[in-house]
Write an enzyme that holds these catalytic residues in place. Sequence first.
Site: not given
Length: 332
Positions: A33, A76, A114, A117, A167, A170, A199-200, A203
């Site tokens: 995305w 971020e 990242e 974000h 990670e 967050t 996403d976090e 990771h």
Amino acid sequence: MAEKNIRLEVMQALEPKVAGFMDSFLIPIEKIWQPSDFLPDSEEDGFLEKVKEIREESKELGYDFWVTMVADTITEEALPTYESWLMDVVGIDQHGDYKTNGWAKWVRAWTGEENRHGDVLNKYLYLSGRVNMREIEITTQHLISDGFDIGTDRDPYKNFVYTSFQELATNISHKRVGQMAKKKGNALLGKMCTIIAGDEMRHHLAYREFVKTIFGEDPSGMMLAFADMMKKKIVMPAHFLRESGGTIGSAFENFSNCAQRLGVYTAMDYIDILKKLNDFWDLESIRSLNEDAEKARDYLLKLPARLERIAERMKFPEDQYHFKWVEANGAL
């Protein structure tokens, strides 16, 4: 053999596996995305109407919420600091033949993911009309200019412990902010924060796998590095946060109190992350530890209970600190 040479040898031994880690834990650029997928399209005729919708939906969100959103966004946005720090870690070599070092490729690709974000959150804050963007921009520039020190030096073991922990922290913060936004009827912001949290988590899964792999190569060194990081405490990447006219770190404690008060990220979350890492890395089953590493393992296994006793006695101020980023009533 010197300690850092051992780490370099381990990083070089694991470097061929990094391509597989990237395939498993990162998403190709063409498929992932992008911020424009969630924000109004400025090329469309209905752009201004959609911006008005964002501004109306944002009115229901309170002061503490906006402070947390701003601090998450600034954190971020400070990615240039994080990438430059990681590129200096032992075993991560951005020089050479077409930058072919696998670890350097990982850091650049991770940074690319990242970066989206801060991009999407910054644009949302700007469109919402609920915050002072100039003050936010000043804080962001300060945070990047001030740099940071997370207590890891150039040690890859300590850096991967840090990123494994951070990670997941967050992930928790973004997920809860998204849930709060959704409860207030802000579906768009809720969706944005939720997908960022996803996403976090990816990771986090990657970095904890890096540590697990290192435990298999150098169990004593990895155990000692883990214990050292927990003795220092895992500081947040924005721990040097300051507002305009303020000193380094002066705004961070006030933000932390805000996040604690709102329930976005608490002392108990810190302890829970430690428990999860202890369990995933299966510390009790690790063999071939030297005497110091055995003591480090014992410390790590007992630490959650010790921190819980401390957390039970902790007191946090209930009074709201008035940040320059947000008016006290949540609106400008």
